[in-house]
Motif scaffolding. Sequence first.
Motif, mmCIF file in Angstrom:
data_model
loop_
_atom_site.group_PDB
_atom_site.id
_atom_site.type_symbol
_atom_site.label_atom_id
_atom_site.label_comp_id
_atom_site.label_asym_id
_atom_site.label_seq_id
_atom_site.Cartn_x
_atom_site.Cartn_y
_atom_site.Cartn_z
ATOM 1 N N GLY A 1 4.156 0.081 -0.985
ATOM 2 C CA GLY A 1 4.437 -1.335 0.287
ATOM 3 C C GLY A 1 4.087 -0.782 1.440
ATOM 4 N N GLY A 2 3.918 -1.744 1.825
ATOM 5 C CA GLY A 2 4.240 -1.594 3.719
ATOM 6 C C GLY A 2 3.016 -2.506 4.434
ATOM 7 N N ARG A 3 4.020 -2.399 5.891
ATOM 8 C CA ARG A 3 3.227 -3.449 6.877
ATOM 9 C C ARG A 3 1.811 -3.660 7.171
ATOM 10 N NH1 ARG A 3 5.878 -1.992 12.168
ATOM 11 N NH2 ARG A 3 3.868 -3.772 13.366
ATOM 12 N N ALA A 4 0.680 -4.199 7.486
ATOM 13 C CA ALA A 4 -0.639 -3.865 7.886
ATOM 14 C C ALA A 4 -0.508 -3.010 7.941
ATOM 15 C CB ALA A 4 -1.677 -5.157 7.979
ATOM 16 N N GLY A 5 -2.082 -1.519 8.592
ATOM 17 C CA GLY A 5 -2.198 -0.782 8.902
ATOM 18 C C GLY A 5 -0.958 0.524 9.137
ATOM 19 N N VAL A 6 -0.318 0.484 7.802
ATOM 20 C CA VAL A 6 0.525 1.359 7.979
ATOM 21 C C VAL A 6 -0.066 2.508 7.097
ATOM 22 C CG1 VAL A 6 1.749 0.402 5.589
ATOM 23 C CG2 VAL A 6 3.283 2.226 7.486
ATOM 24 N N GLY A 7 -0.865 2.574 6.263
ATOM 25 C CA GLY A 7 -2.073 3.200 5.550
ATOM 26 C C GLY A 7 -2.285 2.943 4.018
ATOM 27 N N LYS A 8 -1.311 2.058 3.580
ATOM 28 C CA LYS A 8 -1.351 2.172 2.056
ATOM 29 C C LYS A 8 -2.147 2.384 1.141
ATOM 30 C CE LYS A 8 -0.144 -2.039 2.437
ATOM 31 N NZ LYS A 8 0.018 -2.960 3.717
ATOM 32 N N THR A 9 -3.452 1.442 1.316
ATOM 33 C CA THR A 9 -4.708 1.901 0.847
ATOM 34 C C THR A 9 -5.038 3.339 1.151
ATOM 35 O OG1 THR A 9 -5.241 -0.613 0.850
ATOM 36 C CG2 THR A 9 -7.134 0.547 0.386
ATOM 37 N N THR A 10 -5.183 3.978 2.044
ATOM 38 C CA THR A 10 -5.541 5.426 2.358
ATOM 39 C C THR A 10 -4.744 5.979 1.160
ATOM 40 O OG1 THR A 10 -6.692 4.690 4.255
ATOM 41 C CG2 THR A 10 -6.114 7.001 3.479
ATOM 42 N N VAL A 11 -3.528 6.462 1.839
ATOM 43 C CA VAL A 11 -2.788 6.657 0.960
ATOM 44 C C VAL A 11 -2.578 6.655 -0.732
ATOM 45 C CG1 VAL A 11 -0.019 7.305 0.802
ATOM 46 C CG2 VAL A 11 -1.215 6.878 2.830
ATOM 47 N N GLY A 12 -2.493 5.595 -1.552
ATOM 48 C CA GLY A 12 -3.064 5.194 -2.758
ATOM 49 C C GLY A 12 -4.090 5.811 -2.819
ATOM 50 N N TRP A 13 -5.139 6.012 -2.447
ATOM 51 C CA TRP A 13 -6.541 6.281 -2.628
ATOM 52 C C TRP A 13 -6.809 7.524 -3.199
ATOM 53 C CZ3 TRP A 13 -9.272 4.716 -5.505
ATOM 54 C CH2 TRP A 13 -9.417 3.460 -5.951
ATOM 55 N N GLU A 14 -5.398 8.292 -1.346
ATOM 56 C CA GLU A 14 -5.307 10.110 -2.005
ATOM 57 C C GLU A 14 -3.974 10.525 -2.926
ATOM 58 O OE1 GLU A 14 -5.212 13.674 -0.825
ATOM 59 O OE2 GLU A 14 -6.393 12.322 0.558
ATOM 60 N N VAL A 15 -3.243 9.331 -3.406
ATOM 61 C CA VAL A 15 -2.583 10.075 -4.491
ATOM 62 C C VAL A 15 -3.202 9.928 -5.567
ATOM 63 C CG1 VAL A 15 -0.814 8.992 -6.288
ATOM 64 C CG2 VAL A 15 -0.446 8.914 -3.754
ATOM 65 N N SER A 16 -4.263 9.165 -5.594
ATOM 66 C CA SER A 16 -5.625 8.478 -7.334
ATOM 67 C C SER A 16 -5.305 10.749 -6.756
ATOM 68 C CB SER A 16 -6.209 8.342 -7.032
ATOM 69 O OG SER A 16 -7.446 7.798 -7.814
ATOM 70 N N ALA A 17 -6.221 10.740 -5.768
ATOM 71 C CA ALA A 17 -7.206 12.195 -5.814
ATOM 72 C C ALA A 17 -5.961 13.300 -6.216
ATOM 73 C CB ALA A 17 -7.830 12.950 -4.818
ATOM 74 N N MET A 18 -4.636 12.898 -5.760
ATOM 75 C CA MET A 18 -4.048 13.991 -6.568
ATOM 76 C C MET A 18 -3.658 14.195 -7.807
ATOM 77 S SD MET A 18 -1.232 14.341 -3.367
ATOM 78 C CE MET A 18 -1.722 15.185 -1.885
ATOM 79 N N LEU A 19 -3.847 13.059 -8.787
ATOM 80 C CA LEU A 19 -3.783 12.727 -9.925
ATOM 81 C C LEU A 19 -4.897 13.044 -10.213
ATOM 82 C CD1 LEU A 19 -1.174 9.493 -9.726
ATOM 83 C CD2 LEU A 19 -0.358 12.009 -9.588
#
Length: 176
Positions: free
Chosen positions: A10-28
């Motif tokens: 979670g987090g406010r708009a513009g914090v990078g949730k989607t980008t971080v989510g995809w990077e977490v997915s890449a690591m997994l």
Amino acid sequence: MDQAEALLIGGRAGVGKTTVGWEVSAMLRAAAVRHCVIEGDYLGQAHPAPEGDPRRSGITERNLTAVWSNYTELGYRRLIYTNTVSVLPETAGMFQRALGQDVRLVRVLLTASDTTTEVRLTSREVGSELETELSSSYRKARLLDEHAPRDTVRVATDGRSVVDIAKDVVAATGWL
């Protein structure tokens, strides 16, 4: 592993949730960890809001339940879910109903300063909704800061690379 586990980013708009989510997915993926990703913002995108569901929480839950059902039939038990307010206590019921009563929730709240968020949103929002996004982001940042549960892991994003942020988020899950 039969128990469902959900990483709520979670987090406010513009914090990078989607980008971080995809990077977490890449690591997994690199570690061959089975998982799926759902961008929660898309689950309630209907206009006008369904009758009797002005905040679109009902349609969001119905869609989450349906999509998760498809994933579980294929053997998935780990979910990365990104949505502004997903870390708030009132969302726990939705995840328990959609993913199962014994779901393990890992809440991660991404944070960023007003200045950082304004820069990010200004470069991203090229249409007519910049001012709306900015004011909503300020409001949601305060709401999340005040109401996120104590066990929520807070990860600052200001001046950090997406890879470094994602490492902190993955560490919170214990999935690697």
